[in-house]
Design an enzyme around this catalytic site. Structure first.
Site, PDB file in Angstrom:
ATOM      1  N   ASP A   1       0.825  -1.208   0.000  1.00  0.00           N
ATOM      2  CA  ASP A   1       0.000   0.000   0.000  1.00  0.00           C
ATOM      3  C   ASP A   1       0.857   1.256   0.000  1.00  0.00           C
ATOM      4  OD1 ASP A   1      -2.786   0.040  -0.123  1.00  0.00           O
ATOM      5  OD2 ASP A   1      -3.002  -0.683   1.947  1.00  0.00           O
TER       6      ASP A   1
ATOM      7  N   GLU B   1      -5.496   4.328  -2.932  1.00  0.00           N
ATOM      8  CA  GLU B   1      -6.933   4.567  -2.754  1.00  0.00           C
ATOM      9  C   GLU B   1      -7.335   5.591  -3.803  1.00  0.00           C
ATOM     10  OE1 GLU B   1      -8.048   5.259   1.324  1.00  0.00           O
ATOM     11  OE2 GLU B   1      -7.012   3.434   1.976  1.00  0.00           O
TER      12      GLU B   1
ATOM     13  N   GLU C   1     -14.106  -1.935  -1.544  1.00  0.00           N
ATOM     14  CA  GLU C   1     -14.298  -2.108  -0.089  1.00  0.00           C
ATOM     15  C   GLU C   1     -15.591  -1.452   0.404  1.00  0.00           C
ATOM     16  OE1 GLU C   1     -11.059  -0.980   2.528  1.00  0.00           O
ATOM     17  OE2 GLU C   1     -12.277  -1.434   4.306  1.00  0.00           O
TER      18      GLU C   1
END
Ligand code: KIV
Length: 286
Positions: free
Chosen positions: A89, A121, A188
């Site tokens: 990440d 993200e 998600e």
């Protein structure tokens, strides 16, 4: 050793991408070397998620996670994961300001950990950054829906896709990162009808977490599914109860130490006896 040695072939970004619509892609998070060694046999992809800030370091959210933390845990996972693809990440603040900043940090992660890809993200505004990285040789997994790094905008972690505007924005973010070249898309915390819609709309495989069984793969935070915490989010299935097991083990150990039952003779070194035996055989060095 040849540059193209016989080591087991590691799963690659194109392998994951080619699984679209095929056998479900099995993913878990991993943060440490021993855990990665266990999970490697079972998973197609291991994510060194920035959830490690909360899960391993006790932070209240992922916002405080640094590049150094991600690199340290990425290196640990890469030491023992031999088969699964490893994705690291990008932490909050390491990619949002510009594609150039994102490239410098993503390249550093790949160089210093040996991992094969990064995850960002991705609202639709991050899509140009995804393209910038992919065009320069960095495979990118994007992440849409509930974005934990945006917790300070949302006020708390909450499932997404409650109204048409929110659904459209998430679908647009997924489409934009797909067109930008993301090799997979984590979906998600969304309404269960939205994940199949996204899965049908994009060429990249979708990896669900709190999404729907109708994604191309699934991921969970490994500590959640192992039951290391007292509280389990709704979307997690617990496959073990390690918190209770550890509690029991620690309590047994504490009782044994307090009662002087540990260590027993079998758990100590009898070096002096060995020395005595050697002396008896005439070895003056003992
Ligand atoms: O950081 C993380 O662990 C993640 C997964 C929840 C997908 O992003």
């Amino acid at each position: 050793m040849s540059r193209h040695s016989e080591a087991p072939r590691r799963i690659t970004a194109p392998d994951i991408r080619a699984r679209k619509g095929g056998d479900p892609i099995v993913c878990l998070t991993a943060y440490t070397a021993p855990m990665a060694e266990i999970l490697d046999d079972h998973c197609d992809l291991l994510l060194v998620g920035d959830s490690l800030g909360m899960v391993v370091h006790g932070l209240p959210s992922t916002v405080g996670v640094t590049m150094e933390m991600m690199i340290l845990h990425g290196q640990a996972v890469m030491r023992t994961a031999k088969k699964a693809m490893v994705v690291v990440d990008m932490p909050f603040g390491s990619y949002e300001a510009s594609p150039e900043l994102a490239y410098a940090n993503a390249a550093r992660i790949l160089k210093e950990t040996g991992a094969q890809a990064v995850k960002v993200e991705a609202g639709a505004t991050v899509a140009p950054t995804v393209k910038f990285l992919v065009d320069r040789g960095i495979p990118v997994m994007s992440h849409v829906g509930l974005l934990p790094q945006a917790v300070n905008i949302d006020g708390k972690f909450k499932a997404k896709g409650r109204d048409e505007a929110e659904r459209a924005a998430i679908l647009e973010a997924a489409r934009a990162s797909d067109e930008a070249g993301a090799f997979a898309i984590v979906v998600e915390g969304v309404d269960e009808t939205l994940a199949p819609e996204i899965t049908a709309a994009v060429k990249a495989p979708t990896i669900g977490i709190g999404a729907s069984a109708d994604c191309d793969g699934q991921i969970l935070v490994v500590d959640d599914m192992l039951g290391l915490f007292g509280w389990t989010p709704k979307f997690v299935r617990r496959y073990a109860n390690l918190k209770d097991e550890i509690d029991k083990a620690a309590s047994g150990y504490a009782a044994d130490v307090r009662a002087r039952r540990f260590p027993a003779a079998a758990e100590t070194y009898s070096l002096s006896k060995a020395r005595q035996a050697r002396v008896a055989q005439g070895d003056k060095r003992g």
